[in-house]
Design a protein around this motif. Structure first.
Motif, mmCIF file in Angstrom:
data_model
loop_
_atom_site.group_PDB
_atom_site.id
_atom_site.type_symbol
_atom_site.label_atom_id
_atom_site.label_comp_id
_atom_site.label_asym_id
_atom_site.label_seq_id
_atom_site.Cartn_x
_atom_site.Cartn_y
_atom_site.Cartn_z
ATOM 1 N N GLY A 4 77.492 -20.747 39.271
ATOM 2 C CA GLY A 4 78.705 -21.055 38.602
ATOM 3 C C GLY A 4 79.429 -20.340 37.691
ATOM 4 N N ALA A 5 78.265 -19.817 36.644
ATOM 5 C CA ALA A 5 78.467 -18.548 35.708
ATOM 6 C C ALA A 5 77.896 -18.026 35.448
ATOM 7 C CB ALA A 5 78.864 -20.102 34.379
ATOM 8 N N ASN A 6 78.523 -16.656 35.390
ATOM 9 C CA ASN A 6 77.505 -16.010 35.243
ATOM 10 C C ASN A 6 76.342 -16.051 33.592
ATOM 11 O OD1 ASN A 6 77.179 -13.019 36.492
ATOM 12 N ND2 ASN A 6 76.815 -12.218 34.441
ATOM 13 N N SER A 7 76.591 -16.425 33.238
ATOM 14 C CA SER A 7 75.804 -17.045 31.865
ATOM 15 C C SER A 7 74.478 -17.316 32.352
ATOM 16 C CB SER A 7 76.902 -18.089 30.595
ATOM 17 O OG SER A 7 77.903 -17.439 30.338
ATOM 18 N N THR A 8 74.578 -18.532 33.503
ATOM 19 C CA THR A 8 73.768 -18.981 33.776
ATOM 20 C C THR A 8 72.867 -17.611 34.200
ATOM 21 O OG1 THR A 8 74.206 -21.000 34.260
ATOM 22 C CG2 THR A 8 72.715 -20.374 35.697
ATOM 23 N N ILE A 9 72.957 -16.807 34.838
ATOM 24 C CA ILE A 9 72.303 -15.549 35.304
ATOM 25 C C ILE A 9 70.689 -15.206 33.856
ATOM 26 C CG2 ILE A 9 71.829 -13.081 36.239
ATOM 27 C CD1 ILE A 9 74.344 -14.460 37.806
ATOM 28 N N MET A 10 71.674 -15.194 33.187
ATOM 29 C CA MET A 10 71.926 -14.038 31.886
ATOM 30 C C MET A 10 70.417 -15.009 30.450
ATOM 31 S SD MET A 10 73.303 -11.825 32.320
ATOM 32 C CE MET A 10 73.004 -10.807 30.508
ATOM 33 N N THR A 11 70.945 -16.362 30.848
ATOM 34 C CA THR A 11 70.259 -17.662 30.491
ATOM 35 C C THR A 11 68.614 -17.174 31.252
ATOM 36 O OG1 THR A 11 72.619 -19.117 29.540
ATOM 37 C CG2 THR A 11 69.729 -19.825 30.082
ATOM 38 N N GLU A 12 68.783 -17.631 32.118
ATOM 39 C CA GLU A 12 66.923 -17.179 33.101
ATOM 40 C C GLU A 12 66.741 -15.812 32.885
ATOM 41 O OE1 GLU A 12 68.615 -19.215 36.980
ATOM 42 O OE2 GLU A 12 68.633 -17.476 37.210
ATOM 43 N N TYR A 13 67.886 -14.875 32.185
ATOM 44 C CA TYR A 13 66.917 -13.341 32.085
ATOM 45 C C TYR A 13 66.223 -14.202 30.886
ATOM 46 C CZ TYR A 13 69.785 -10.881 35.376
ATOM 47 O OH TYR A 13 70.265 -10.123 36.725
ATOM 48 N N LEU A 14 66.927 -14.751 30.260
ATOM 49 C CA LEU A 14 65.969 -14.526 28.270
ATOM 50 C C LEU A 14 65.459 -15.246 28.285
ATOM 51 C CD1 LEU A 14 69.353 -15.596 26.374
ATOM 52 C CD2 LEU A 14 68.224 -13.542 26.023
ATOM 53 N N ARG A 15 64.857 -16.744 29.348
ATOM 54 C CA ARG A 15 64.199 -17.446 29.530
ATOM 55 C C ARG A 15 62.876 -16.167 29.865
ATOM 56 N NH1 ARG A 15 65.913 -23.376 30.740
ATOM 57 N NH2 ARG A 15 63.557 -24.113 30.095
ATOM 58 N N ALA A 16 63.116 -15.789 31.126
ATOM 59 C CA ALA A 16 61.477 -15.438 31.549
ATOM 60 C C ALA A 16 61.354 -14.324 30.773
ATOM 61 C CB ALA A 16 62.341 -14.526 32.916
ATOM 62 N N THR A 17 62.186 -14.161 30.002
ATOM 63 C CA THR A 17 61.328 -12.569 29.035
ATOM 64 C C THR A 17 61.166 -13.338 27.757
ATOM 65 O OG1 THR A 17 63.940 -11.899 28.063
ATOM 66 C CG2 THR A 17 62.928 -10.492 30.149
ATOM 67 N N LYS A 18 61.119 -14.231 27.107
ATOM 68 C CA LYS A 18 60.517 -15.428 26.033
ATOM 69 C C LYS A 18 60.969 -15.132 25.528
ATOM 70 C CE LYS A 18 56.084 -16.291 28.647
ATOM 71 N NZ LYS A 18 56.854 -16.860 28.569
ATOM 72 N N VAL A 19 62.756 -14.816 25.563
ATOM 73 C CA VAL A 19 63.628 -14.410 24.246
ATOM 74 C C VAL A 19 64.164 -16.103 23.752
ATOM 75 C CG1 VAL A 19 65.299 -13.321 23.213
ATOM 76 C CG2 VAL A 19 63.700 -11.875 24.727
ATOM 77 N N LYS A 20 64.176 -16.063 23.234
ATOM 78 C CA LYS A 20 64.749 -17.608 22.105
ATOM 79 C C LYS A 20 66.045 -17.117 21.965
ATOM 80 C CE LYS A 20 64.716 -20.923 18.869
ATOM 81 N NZ LYS A 20 63.821 -21.290 17.239
ATOM 82 N N PRO A 21 67.438 -17.927 22.338
ATOM 83 C CA PRO A 21 68.453 -17.538 21.945
ATOM 84 C C PRO A 21 69.038 -18.033 20.264
ATOM 85 C CG PRO A 21 68.728 -19.757 23.068
ATOM 86 C CD PRO A 21 67.654 -18.633 23.250
ATOM 87 N N SER A 22 69.585 -16.526 19.306
ATOM 88 C CA SER A 22 69.674 -17.545 18.663
ATOM 89 C C SER A 22 71.231 -18.354 18.935
ATOM 90 C CB SER A 22 71.027 -16.132 17.582
ATOM 91 O OG SER A 22 72.055 -15.667 18.645
ATOM 92 N N PRO A 23 71.647 -19.326 17.920
ATOM 93 C CA PRO A 23 72.652 -20.190 17.845
ATOM 94 C C PRO A 23 73.998 -19.556 18.135
ATOM 95 C CG PRO A 23 71.484 -20.762 15.813
ATOM 96 C CD PRO A 23 71.148 -19.297 16.019
ATOM 97 N N ARG A 24 74.181 -18.428 17.480
ATOM 98 C CA ARG A 24 75.370 -17.258 18.203
ATOM 99 C C ARG A 24 75.813 -16.891 19.392
ATOM 100 N NH1 ARG A 24 75.739 -11.985 17.356
ATOM 101 N NH2 ARG A 24 78.012 -10.872 18.061
ATOM 102 N N LEU A 25 74.165 -16.498 20.260
ATOM 103 C CA LEU A 25 74.278 -16.769 21.597
ATOM 104 C C LEU A 25 73.801 -17.725 22.612
ATOM 105 C CD1 LEU A 25 73.802 -14.773 23.597
ATOM 106 C CD2 LEU A 25 71.471 -14.314 23.190
ATOM 107 N N ALA A 26 73.646 -19.256 22.108
ATOM 108 C CA ALA A 26 73.347 -19.735 22.577
ATOM 109 C C ALA A 26 74.398 -20.378 22.571
ATOM 110 C CB ALA A 26 72.521 -20.628 21.938
ATOM 111 N N THR A 27 75.544 -20.460 21.606
ATOM 112 C CA THR A 27 77.116 -21.153 21.521
ATOM 113 C C THR A 27 77.934 -20.084 22.843
ATOM 114 O OG1 THR A 27 77.199 -21.913 19.877
ATOM 115 C CG2 THR A 27 78.638 -21.807 20.406
ATOM 116 N N ALA A 28 78.035 -19.131 22.715
ATOM 117 C CA ALA A 28 78.261 -18.148 23.764
ATOM 118 C C ALA A 28 78.346 -18.148 25.341
ATOM 119 C CB ALA A 28 78.403 -16.519 23.496
#
Length: 343
Positions: free
Chosen positions: A151-175
């Motif tokens: 439903g969203a491209n942001s979902t794909i990017m969130t999966e990349y972050l989780r796969a690489t164990k990158v915890k999103p900052s509040p700014r990135l997570a909010t976006a």
């Protein structure tokens, strides 16, 4: 190696089909990182909306310290008040594409879109393409990830972050949270479990007060004037609400009006059209169980310009010169009405 011998660089292998569904996010990120080098300056191109803006921000974070520099360029003029509020409140750094100097760029990326979606996007050859819209057969890149069911491209990017164990900052997570929220229309539009999982993951990190502020920044005096004109031009064809706005100063007003008028209990379709520059733009919104907005837009207008989208949202953009032999600009309303009667 003999003196004076030059090393022939291997031509990058292009993917002409997206990754298979069985490819894990970990494997994709490994391939992504292999696409760039520490000396690279990456240009990320977007057609700026919340999902695209968030996706560019996430790709910038993923490649942090892996490349020399990342620059984000948008091809559209951003006028929607809520999008401007998002950029201001989250301190998003991006420039209009007119400021792009290709000589400075060594790698090219495109997120939440494909080259054929916009004439300014089609001018470049991309190393990285990440999208969730229907795959266009002419699309190719060294790294090509297109997940049409998301439903969203942001979902794909969130999966990349989780796969690489990158915890999103509040700014990135909010976006990213807002990107998923808007592109799924709070999960009213088609989405899958992956979208829900990403949304739930981002929730604890996101600043919900900023989300509320962004969402409450949608209206301006100019927007209200557009709503008044839309009320005056509203026509019903059974369950289809149709509004032709004539010439508009900002094509985003067509999207805002289409989303709003779909809320009418009498409408399962809302189609809003207008002329911006030298193009006729038609926005489709479908809340019913019957038919598909993307295929409907393609069948009605695809022969004259770009047209397509998802089950519930679609868009057609037609150069006026392509239809000038068939219809005058002053008669566009009736021309579109006749086509809508065939749905």
């Amino acid at each position: 190696m003999a003196p004076g011998t030059t090393v022939k660089q291997e031509k990058p292998i292009l993917m002409d089909h997206p990754f298979p569904k069985s490819t894990s996010s970990i494997e994709k990120c490994k391939r992504l990182f292999e696409t760039v080098s520490p000396e690279d300056t990456l240009a990320i191109l977007i057609n700026a909306d919340p999902d695209a803006i968030a996706s560019a921000l996430a790709l910038t974070r993923l490649l942090w310290r892996r490349i020399k520099r990342t620059l984000v360029f948008h091809v559209n003029i951003i006028k929607r008040a809520d999008n401007l509020a998002m950029i201001k409140l989250l301190k998003i750094q991006q420039q209009h594409i007119r400021k792009l100097n290709p000589a400075e760029i060594t790698r090219w990326a495109l997120v939440d879109s494909q080259p054929s979606h916009h004439e300014l996007l089609s001018k470049y050859k991309y190393d990285i393409i990440i999208d969730h819209h229907p795959f266009v057969s002419s699309t190719s890149a060294q790294f090509l990830d297109v997940k049409e069911d998301y439903g969203a491209n942001s979902t794909i990017m969130t999966e990349y972050l989780r796969a690489t164990k990158v915890k999103p900052s509040p700014r990135l997570a909010t976006a990213l949270f807002y990107g998923i929220k808007t592109d799924t229309d709070n999960f009213v539009r088609p989405s899958i479990q992956s979208d829900i999982n990403a949304f739930r993951y981002l929730y604890p990190f996101a600043n919900l007060n900023l989300i509320k502020k962004i969402e409450s920044s949608e209206m301006t005096r100019q927007t209200l004037a557009g709503f008044r004109a839309a009320m005056e031009n509203l026509t019903f064809l059974k369950d289809k609400a149709f509004i032709h706005m004539g010439r508009v100063n900002d094509p985003d007003i067509l999207v805002i009006i289409a989303d709003f008028f779909l809320k009418m209990v009498e409408a399962t379709w809302c189609i809003v059209s207008g002329v911006y520059g030298q193009k006729l733009i038609v926005i489709f919104r479908n809340a019913g169980f019957r038919l598909n907005a993307g295929s409907t837009a393609q069948s009605l207008f695809g022969q004259w310009g770009s047209a397509g989208g998802h089950t519930s949202t679609a868009r057609a953009e037609i150069p006026l010169q392509e239809i000038e032999s068939d219809v005058k600009e002053s008669d566009l309303r009736e021309w579109i009405l006749e086509k809508l009667k065939t749905i």
